[in-house]
Write a protein that holds these residues in place. Structure first.
Motif, mmCIF file in Angstrom:
data_model
loop_
_atom_site.group_PDB
_atom_site.id
_atom_site.type_symbol
_atom_site.label_atom_id
_atom_site.label_comp_id
_atom_site.label_asym_id
_atom_site.label_seq_id
_atom_site.Cartn_x
_atom_site.Cartn_y
_atom_site.Cartn_z
ATOM 1 N N LYS A 105 1.253 -1.994 0.484
ATOM 2 C CA LYS A 105 0.214 0.393 0.011
ATOM 3 C C LYS A 105 1.030 0.985 -0.055
ATOM 4 C CE LYS A 105 -3.467 2.598 2.550
ATOM 5 N NZ LYS A 105 -4.412 2.222 3.661
ATOM 6 N N SER A 106 1.858 1.268 0.682
ATOM 7 C CA SER A 106 2.983 2.428 0.644
ATOM 8 C C SER A 106 3.657 2.776 -0.800
ATOM 9 C CB SER A 106 4.100 2.409 2.369
ATOM 10 O OG SER A 106 4.450 3.657 1.709
ATOM 11 N N ILE A 107 3.607 1.572 -1.071
ATOM 12 C CA ILE A 107 4.586 1.783 -2.508
ATOM 13 C C ILE A 107 3.153 1.886 -3.741
ATOM 14 C CG2 ILE A 107 5.114 0.620 -4.737
ATOM 15 C CD1 ILE A 107 6.426 -2.094 -2.042
ATOM 16 N N VAL A 108 2.649 1.516 -3.784
ATOM 17 C CA VAL A 108 1.262 1.760 -4.378
ATOM 18 C C VAL A 108 1.113 3.890 -4.177
ATOM 19 C CG1 VAL A 108 -1.622 2.107 -5.148
ATOM 20 C CG2 VAL A 108 0.141 0.138 -4.541
ATOM 21 N N GLU A 109 0.615 4.126 -3.034
ATOM 22 C CA GLU A 109 0.794 5.727 -2.405
ATOM 23 C C GLU A 109 1.468 7.066 -2.668
ATOM 24 O OE1 GLU A 109 -1.782 5.019 1.552
ATOM 25 O OE2 GLU A 109 0.663 4.911 1.571
ATOM 26 N N GLN A 110 2.982 6.211 -3.275
ATOM 27 C CA GLN A 110 4.387 6.897 -3.349
ATOM 28 C C GLN A 110 3.891 7.164 -5.150
ATOM 29 O OE1 GLN A 110 8.053 6.910 -1.132
ATOM 30 N NE2 GLN A 110 6.862 5.363 0.172
ATOM 31 N N LYS A 134 1.310 6.143 -13.237
ATOM 32 C CA LYS A 134 -0.081 5.141 -13.298
ATOM 33 C C LYS A 134 0.628 3.936 -12.718
ATOM 34 C CE LYS A 134 -1.949 7.059 -17.356
ATOM 35 N NZ LYS A 134 -1.878 6.914 -19.010
ATOM 36 N N VAL A 135 -0.350 3.767 -11.799
ATOM 37 C CA VAL A 135 -0.096 2.247 -10.803
ATOM 38 C C VAL A 135 -2.106 1.425 -11.317
ATOM 39 C CG1 VAL A 135 -0.175 0.961 -9.065
ATOM 40 C CG2 VAL A 135 0.906 3.291 -9.280
ATOM 41 N N ILE A 136 -1.307 0.153 -11.446
ATOM 42 C CA ILE A 136 -2.108 -1.306 -11.608
ATOM 43 C C ILE A 136 -1.898 -1.826 -10.337
ATOM 44 C CG2 ILE A 136 -2.751 -2.872 -13.383
ATOM 45 C CD1 ILE A 136 -1.716 -1.643 -15.545
ATOM 46 N N ASN A 137 -2.684 -1.829 -9.744
ATOM 47 C CA ASN A 137 -2.617 -2.576 -8.533
ATOM 48 C C ASN A 137 -4.425 -4.128 -8.806
ATOM 49 O OD1 ASN A 137 -1.964 -3.478 -6.044
ATOM 50 N ND2 ASN A 137 -4.604 -3.554 -5.634
ATOM 51 N N ILE A 138 -3.176 -5.308 -8.070
ATOM 52 C CA ILE A 138 -3.730 -6.589 -8.159
ATOM 53 C C ILE A 138 -3.896 -7.274 -7.297
ATOM 54 C CG2 ILE A 138 -3.929 -8.646 -9.088
ATOM 55 C CD1 ILE A 138 -2.694 -7.492 -11.287
#
Length: 227
Positions: A15-20, A26-30
């Protein structure tokens, strides 16, 4: 703007990686659960990498695989299924993700992959047999693929010590336990998710263009020093 696939970005370090990343990627979270984050740069897929087919994605520049486990038991209480489950989450899930997205990563300018290991591969600790076996597999994968995919794709891993996340909550369930664990580290600190995320973003970036096949210890000195 680069596109980064993050597997397991709903909690903890992921989550911290995604936030930063969302600041300028652009982020694709799975992930199995939906992160409590909304952003124009975020695309979310709900998926359990160990049992579901991963979604088809047309373009990505980088990949981060975050799922892990902390299964601490004496060998007498570990059965074969424990070893299989930890290996599946930590190693086979990473292999599945890399195989799925390697073709599109290779089409990027400077693709990079980041996985996660543990200090348990370098520091013998009681009750860590299953996780140490699994994370050693991650490190072997990084070393082998680093050679196989050079010079086109870089791959590295981070091996953190205890990090203040939900996954480590049993280890940090009260102030006394947290104090004892902290005191065992020569730098007298455990890690925050943001610290680990900072390292992941560095390894993904062009600033780490000469680093591949490496496992970076973030150990607060517990592996490196004897004080």
């Amino acid at each position: 703007m680069d596109t980064v696939i993050v597997i397991g970005g709903s909690k903890g370090i992921g989550k911290s990686i995604v936030e930063q990343l969302l600041i300028n990627h652009k982020v694709i979270n799975i992930s199995r659960s939906i992160p409590q984050i909304t952003h124009d740069n975020l695309t979310q897929y709900t998926c359990d990498v160990t049992i579901n087919e991963l979604p088809n994605i047309e373009h990505a520049d980088k990949l981060v695989y975050c799922p892990g486990s902390i299964n601490l038991k004496p060998l007498s209480r570990l059965d074969i299924d424990d070893f299989k489950k930890d290996f599946e989450i930590n190693v086979l899930g990473a292999v599945k993700s890399i195989k799925k997205y390697l073709t599109i990563l290779k089409q990027s300018n400077m693709p990079s992959i980041v996985l996660f290991s543990s200090v348990a591969t370098k520091l013998g600790m009681p009750f860590h047999a299953s996780i140490a076996v699994a994370k050693s597999g991650v490190e072997g994968l990084v070393k082998s693929l680093g050679a196989e995919l050079a010079p086109n794709v870089r791959i590295n891993a981070i091996a953190p010590t205890v990090t203040d996340t939900e996954l480590a909550s049993k280890l940090l369930r009260n102030d006394k336990m947290t104090e004892n664990i902290t005191d065992r580290h020569p730098l007298k600190k455990i890690l925050s998710p943001k610290e680990v995320a900072d390292m992941a973003l560095f390894l993904l970036s062009h600033k780490a263009a000469s680093i591949s096949g490496q496992t970076i210890k973030m150990d607060s000195g517990i592996v490196s020093f004897k004080i």
